[in-house]
Scaffold this motif. Structure first.
Motif, PDB file in Angstrom:
ATOM      1  N   PRO A 460       0.832  -1.216   0.000  1.00  0.00           N
ATOM      2  CA  PRO A 460       0.000   0.000   0.000  1.00  0.00           C
ATOM      3  C   PRO A 460       0.861   1.260   0.000  1.00  0.00           C
ATOM      4  CG  PRO A 460      -0.108  -1.118   2.132  1.00  0.00           C
ATOM      5  CD  PRO A 460       0.635  -2.024   1.210  1.00  0.00           C
ATOM      6  N   THR A 464      -4.978   2.626   4.413  1.00  0.00           N
ATOM      7  CA  THR A 464      -5.664   1.343   4.249  1.00  0.00           C
ATOM      8  C   THR A 464      -6.953   1.283   5.071  1.00  0.00           C
ATOM      9  OG1 THR A 464      -4.268   0.386   5.980  1.00  0.00           O
ATOM     10  CG2 THR A 464      -3.566   0.070   3.696  1.00  0.00           C
ATOM     11  N   THR A 465      -7.271   2.370   5.748  1.00  0.00           N
ATOM     12  CA  THR A 465      -8.595   2.531   6.348  1.00  0.00           C
ATOM     13  C   THR A 465      -9.278   3.643   5.577  1.00  0.00           C
ATOM     14  OG1 THR A 465      -7.841   1.823   8.528  1.00  0.00           O
ATOM     15  CG2 THR A 465      -9.879   3.089   8.439  1.00  0.00           C
ATOM     16  N   LEU A 472      -7.937   3.603  -2.815  1.00  0.00           N
ATOM     17  CA  LEU A 472      -7.030   2.523  -2.402  1.00  0.00           C
ATOM     18  C   LEU A 472      -5.838   2.530  -3.357  1.00  0.00           C
ATOM     19  CD1 LEU A 472      -6.433   0.055  -0.612  1.00  0.00           C
ATOM     20  CD2 LEU A 472      -7.685  -1.332  -2.277  1.00  0.00           C
ATOM     21  N   PHE A 474      -1.790   1.491  -4.210  1.00  0.00           N
ATOM     22  CA  PHE A 474      -0.727   0.525  -3.883  1.00  0.00           C
ATOM     23  C   PHE A 474       0.174   0.338  -5.092  1.00  0.00           C
ATOM     24  CE2 PHE A 474      -4.270  -1.838  -5.603  1.00  0.00           C
ATOM     25  CZ  PHE A 474      -3.703  -2.779  -6.445  1.00  0.00           C
ATOM     26  N   THR A 538      -9.661  -7.631   1.832  1.00  0.00           N
ATOM     27  CA  THR A 538      -8.296  -7.990   1.432  1.00  0.00           C
ATOM     28  C   THR A 538      -8.102  -7.614  -0.024  1.00  0.00           C
ATOM     29  OG1 THR A 538      -8.193  -9.853   2.979  1.00  0.00           O
ATOM     30  CG2 THR A 538      -6.624  -9.861   1.154  1.00  0.00           C
ATOM     31  N   PHE A 557      -7.255  -4.204   4.063  1.00  0.00           N
ATOM     32  CA  PHE A 557      -7.709  -2.819   4.185  1.00  0.00           C
ATOM     33  C   PHE A 557      -9.124  -2.836   4.769  1.00  0.00           C
ATOM     34  CE2 PHE A 557      -9.212  -4.025  -0.002  1.00  0.00           C
ATOM     35  CZ  PHE A 557     -10.417  -3.359  -0.173  1.00  0.00           C
TER      36      PHE A 557
END
Length: 560
Positions: A460, A464-465, A472, A474, A538, A557
């Motif tokens: 990431p 991730t929250t 999101l 990464f 996930t 996440f």
């Protein structure tokens, strides 16, 4: 010569193993012989080990594969009998579809001065018999044996290395012929007296039959050729670089890609005369050179094996050393580097090195078509083979009793001479794991799992929250571990704690040989999230082959 070799080493990528073993058996065994073989017939390779050497009388053992490439720390099966076991050979002697195990017994029950023998544990439909149902009628010190079709009748005969170079007298190597699925109790061939610690079958002269290489201790290496009358009683080739070597292992493989079998040997320096080197004799097409074209010093070198780890068509060289662990020399187009590119972390006392795909993650199956060669021996190409499914000769499907195979060396021997073509349906792997036996009683046997051909890591690069409307983000790191182009199909999905996954991306990401590539991704979170979407998730990415994930990476996440 040194500069091209160093350049060759630099052109290759990293050896695809961790230096730390992925599995280690219990310590305490004086392990010598070792091989991967599917003993129980479940399609996964098991580990067979012969313990004892010249140190303790111990058992033969089998570690059964758990179906995911793992082994228990202690054996799943042990022989009932004890012996000073040397090396072993695996092959289907009675052609019933189950691999049997032959084991050399170096010394008799009273140790040095007492003579050993060779014996066979038959596979009784998925398990080895607890005591050997066959053993040689004659007794002698033997450290190694090898199955091969010595007489061209399509079944496996057994060659035995004979000699005890520490205190013994010269002895004769021998071959026990197979008649109707049963090894004869007395040898049908005897070589000249000497001291031999290993034997290996291979087609040294390319005429379509198996010749026998003998690894000399207190003497040179020799090759006995097949002729019109069978295996010659005198050698047709003798090495000249060290006539007082302390050789203890050898193996055949085409290392320079010219189609001819080259010969690798270990010359241990424990005894006087040994030079302490791994060495390779090149096959010139007109015969083996009598001096090695490559060597590297290791001291008490003890094992040599070959496998194409980088998938470039050239087998790499693996070598083992007593109290020195395992080394790997990557082969770059036939050039072997002057120094190893990889050395195991543990300095184990290596006795045997062998390769196989333990988790079946990278198996390939195909019908390989081979032209006639005037003989009865055929080498499809990949080695080791995982399985030979069937053989056709001149359009006729051969019954199981009409051919035999050596999976480790990758050859098939027939009971007839084809005139048109041979078709071999077989399975092999593109991800070979490495097995090592060890007789240091503080260290167990070792397995090194090969890294995937395309290694994936998702990392990431943002929070991730996440809430509604977030992103999101990464990086997906892709690394090729092969010396060829790769074109992996990669699926990326979001996987909830319960319910169906959401496919986010599916595409190909080509890689050049040994390329490392970082691909950034950013997936927006919907501006409105239903209550059922909240909670842990996930992010998963996988390489897909034939609809099945073969390599995966993930991180968690949360949606809130």
């Amino acid at each position: 010569m040194l500069l091209p070799l160093l350049l060759a080493a630099a052109a290759q990528g990293p050896v695809p193993y961790s230096t730390t073993a992925d599995w280690e058996s219990y310590p305490g065994g004086v392990a010598t012989g070792g091989a991967f073989a599917d003993i129980d017939g479940d399609g996964f390779l098991d580990l067979v080990v012969a313990n004892g050497n010249d140190i303790l009388r111990q058992r033969v053992e089998v570690y059964l594969n758990d179906g995911a490439g793992g082994f228990p720390p202690t054996p799943s099966w042990q022989s009932a009998d004890l012996d000073y076991h040397g090396h072993l050979s695996v092959g289907d002697v009675d052609q019933d579809g189950w691999p049997d195990v032959a084991v050399s017994v170096f010394l008799g029950p009273n140790g040095f001065g007492d003579r050993g023998r060779v014996k066979l544990y038959r596979n009784l439909g998925g398990a080895l018999e607890s005591t050997p149902s066959w053993q040689s009628a004659d007794r002698f010190p033997t450290f190694s044996c090898d199955f091969g079709d010595a007489d061209g009748d399509g079944d496996l005969d057994l060659a035995v290395a004979v000699g005890e170079p520490y205190y013994g007298s010269p002895e004769q190597c021998r071959v026990y012929f197979n008649q109707g699925g049963v090894l004869q109790a007395t040898p049908g061939w005897l070589g000249p007296a000497g001291f031999a610690m290993d034997v290996a079958w291979g087609d040294a002269d390319g005429d379509g039959d198996l010749d026998l290489a003998v690894c000399g201790a207190r003497g040179p290496n020799q090759v006995f050729f097949q002729g019109p009358g069978g295996l010659a009683a005198t050698p047709g080739w003798t090495s000249t670089d060290n006539n007082n070597q302390n050789g203890n292992s050898l193996a055949w493989r085409d290392l320079d890609g010219d189609g001819d079998q080259d010969l690798g040997v270990t010359d241990n320096n424990q005894l006087g005369g040994g030079q302490g080197v791994f060495k390779i004799y090149r096959n010139l097409g007109t015969g083996l050179a009598t001096t090695p074209y490559w060597s590297d010093y290791g001291g008490m070198v003890s094992a040599i094996a070959f496998a194409d780890l980088h998938l470039d068509g050239f087998a790499d060289v693996a070598g083992g050393i007593w109290w020195g662990g395992t080394r790997i020399y990557p082969n770059d187009g036939g050039a072997i580097p002057a120094a190893p590119a990889w050395t195991s972390a543990k300095a184990s006392v290596v006795e045997a090195l062998f390769f196989g795909d333990l988790d079946n993650r990278a198996l390939r199956t195909a019908d390989l078509v081979l032209p006639p060669n005037g003989g009865r021996l055929f080498t499809p190409g990949p080695a080791p083979l995982h399985e030979v499914i069937g053989v056709q000769a001149d359009g006729v499907v051969l019954p199981p009793n009409a051919w035999s195979a050596d999976l480790e060396d990758g050859w098939i021997a027939l009971d007839r001479t084809p005139q048109n073509q041979v078709v071999v349906r077989c399975t092999w792997s593109e991800e070979l794991d490495l097995g090592v036996t060890n007789w240091d009683q503080s260290i167990g046997n070792l397995v090194f799992h090969r890294r995937p051909r395309v290694d994936l890591t998702a990392t990431p690069t943002g929070p991730t929250t996440l809430g509604a409307g977030g992103t999101l983000a990464f990086d997906l790191d892709l690394e090729s571990t092969t010396n060829r182009p790769e074109d992996p199909l990669i699926a990326i999905a979001a996987v909830p704690a319960a319910g169906n996954l959401r496919l986010l991306d599916l595409g190909r990401w080509p890689l050049t040989p040994f390329q490392h590539r970082t691909v950034p991704f950013a997936f927006p979170v919907p501006s409105s999230l239903p209550p059922g979407a909240l909670g842990p998730w996930t992010l998963a990415a996988a390489v897909i082959e034939a609809g099945v994930p073969v390599e995966e990476t993930s991180f968690p996440f949360t949606l809130q």
